[in-house]
Write an enzyme that holds these catalytic residues in place. Structure first.
Site, PDB file in Angstrom:
ATOM      1  N   GLU A 143      70.984  20.810  12.052  1.00  0.00           N
ATOM      2  CA  GLU A 143      70.703  21.165  10.652  1.00  0.00           C
ATOM      3  C   GLU A 143      72.113  20.804   9.822  1.00  0.00           C
ATOM      4  OE1 GLU A 143      67.867  22.580   9.640  1.00  0.00           O
ATOM      5  OE2 GLU A 143      66.968  23.207  11.868  1.00  0.00           O
ATOM      6  N   TYR A 147      69.999  11.640  15.094  1.00  0.00           N
ATOM      7  CA  TYR A 147      68.361  11.562  15.032  1.00  0.00           C
ATOM      8  C   TYR A 147      67.940  10.246  15.515  1.00  0.00           C
ATOM      9  CZ  TYR A 147      68.004  16.112  12.521  1.00  0.00           C
ATOM     10  OH  TYR A 147      67.875  17.390  12.194  1.00  0.00           O
ATOM     11  N   ASN A 154      58.517  20.642   1.339  1.00  0.00           N
ATOM     12  CA  ASN A 154      59.281  21.658   0.877  1.00  0.00           C
ATOM     13  C   ASN A 154      59.967  21.251  -0.534  1.00  0.00           C
ATOM     14  OD1 ASN A 154      60.763  23.846   0.377  1.00  0.00           O
ATOM     15  ND2 ASN A 154      62.632  23.199   2.046  1.00  0.00           N
ATOM     16  N   ARG A 162      66.813  15.284  -4.848  1.00  0.00           N
ATOM     17  CA  ARG A 162      65.569  14.590  -4.637  1.00  0.00           C
ATOM     18  C   ARG A 162      64.308  14.558  -5.317  1.00  0.00           C
ATOM     19  NH1 ARG A 162      63.758  16.580   1.678  1.00  0.00           N
ATOM     20  NH2 ARG A 162      62.628  18.413   1.044  1.00  0.00           N
ATOM     21  N   TYR A 186      74.226  13.052   7.620  1.00  0.00           N
ATOM     22  CA  TYR A 186      72.905  13.759   7.696  1.00  0.00           C
ATOM     23  C   TYR A 186      71.989  12.718   7.330  1.00  0.00           C
ATOM     24  CZ  TYR A 186      69.250  17.100   7.646  1.00  0.00           C
ATOM     25  OH  TYR A 186      67.982  18.063   7.853  1.00  0.00           O
TER      26      TYR A 186
END
Ligand SMILES: *[C@@H]1O[C@H](CO)[C@@H](O)[C@H](O)[C@H]1NC(C)=O
Ligand SMILES: *[C@@H]1O[C@H](CO)[C@@H](O)[C@H](O)[C@H]1NC(C)=O
Length: 363
Positions: free
Chosen positions: A132, A163, A194, A201, A251
């Site tokens: 996370e 990832y 979400n 964003r 991230y």
């Protein structure tokens, strides 16, 4: 040696008639010694073999995200990880574990606890694992001075578990790039579950969709996509908005590695800084929102590129030299601990894990 002495003792002639039987006895002793020598060689040889690698035991204190099948489902990875490494789940093996792994998600929610009451072997390392971004890791101040290792998507983690990753293709074959601008119906698509207007964003989306059409899927618009429908749907878009929920160092999630690259839509990215994407993604494979002075300029650029077959296809040239691997397997992630075990820092303590997590990368 004991057997040898025993035989030699028996060979001491105590009777006169013993000459003949003495030869036999010496022969027997010789054979015994030979046998012992061979046994010794075999045993030494055997231990030499296993000294090639350090025997390592990794204990998963509990399963990530509480799904008991997360690791067991990846059993072939766990089994085939390396011959010298055991990934185990039995808490009774704690005293002999070289590394104990704790997934942060359950810790910060209080669903799991650190075994602080158990005597911790001095050479045992405790590993903190999280995929996370810092804003979703909770308050890590309470973990000051506890962990020795970090497992995270960050490139500077002790064990980096991104990832996804780019891999160089073995041969630079000049294959024609398949499926460019094939059957595209939408300029830009976004999948969002979400939606929070405070997210950057969401602001970029609002501005962008005021200028160019953006097709939106996901729970927010009550048009959720099944996992089977996801990639075929995105493939019909020229651009896919791979917008992360946080803007944090390194991230970069499966939104880029899977949703964009595997569907064949060009990713428009927002999240980590441009240089982080450049460090890990294939060259000229994405468009970063920060590269534009305004969302208006970005919108104009997307329209120009979609309308120009040649320029659009340039975003697929990387496929000649690179391929992309999606990492979504817990067994494979934990296995990295085994393969990198011998290179781990010998005595490391994260005295301030919260500060490590929230590091602001200097440019
Ligand atoms: C193009 O997309 C539509 C809608 O998904 C699909 O029905 C059609 O089969 C596609 N055509 C080709 C040539 O892939
Ligand atoms: C691991 O961290 C603890 C502090 O919590 C420390 O006492 C121990 O020496 C460290 N072990 C290694 C192998 O780094």
């Amino acid at each position: 040696m004991a057997a040898e002495q025993f035989n030699l003792m028996k060979c001491n002639p105590t009777k006169k008639h013993a000459l003949n039987s003495r030869r036999k006895c010496q022969m027997f002793t010789f054979l015994c010694v030979l046998l012992l020598a061979l046994l010794n060689m075999w045993l030494n040889g055997f231990s030499f073999e296993s000294n090639h690698c350090t025997q390592v035991t990794i204990l998963m204190w509990y399963q990530p995200y509480g799904k008991p099948n997360n690791l067991r489902g990846d059993e072939s990875w766990v089994r085939n990880c390396t011959p010298c490494c055991k990934i185990v789940e039995q808490r009774s093996l704690f005293p002999m574990a070289d590394v104990v792994v704790f997934h942060n998600f359950e810790l910060v929610r209080g669903q799991e606890k650190l075994p602080l009451d158990l005597p911790r072997p001095p050479s045992q390392r405790w590993a903190w694992m999280s995929l996370e971004s810092p804003v979703h890791n909770g308050d890590l101040k309470r973990f000051a001075g506890i962990f020795n290792l970090t497992l995270s998507y960050r490139r500077d983690a002790d064990i980096s578990i991104p990832y996804g990753e780019r891999l160089a293709k073995e041969a630079d074959r000049d294959d024609p790039v398949q499926g460019v601008a094939h059957n595209k119906s939408f300029l830009a698509c976004w999948v969002v579950s979400n939606y929070r207007s405070s997210f950057k964003r969401s602001q970029v989306y609002k501005e962008l969709s005021a200028i160019v059409p953006v097709k939106v899927y996901g729970r927010w618009t009550k048009t959720p996509l099944s996992s089977e429908a996801l990639l075929p749907t995105i493939s019909r878009c020229y651009f896919y908005l791979a917008f992360e929920n946080s803007e944090s160092k390194d991230y970069i999630t499966e939104k880029l590695w899977k949703n964009a690259y595997q569907s064949g839509a060009v990713p428009v990215v927002l999240g980590a800084p441009v240089k982080d994407y450049e460090a890990v993604a294939p060259p000229q494979s994405f468009i970063h929102v920060d590269e534009f002075a305004s969302v208006k300029e970005l919108a104009e650029y997307l329209q120009q590129v979609a309308g120009d077959r040649k320029r659009y296809s340039e975003y697929f040239h990387w496929k000649r030299k690179w391929k992309v691997k999606v990492n979504n397997n817990w067994g494979e992630r934990v296995c990295k601990l085994c393969s990198q075990f011998s290179n781990l820092p010998p005595n490391k303590v994260y005295t301030d894990l919260a500060a490590w997590d929230h590091v602001i990368d200097a440019m």
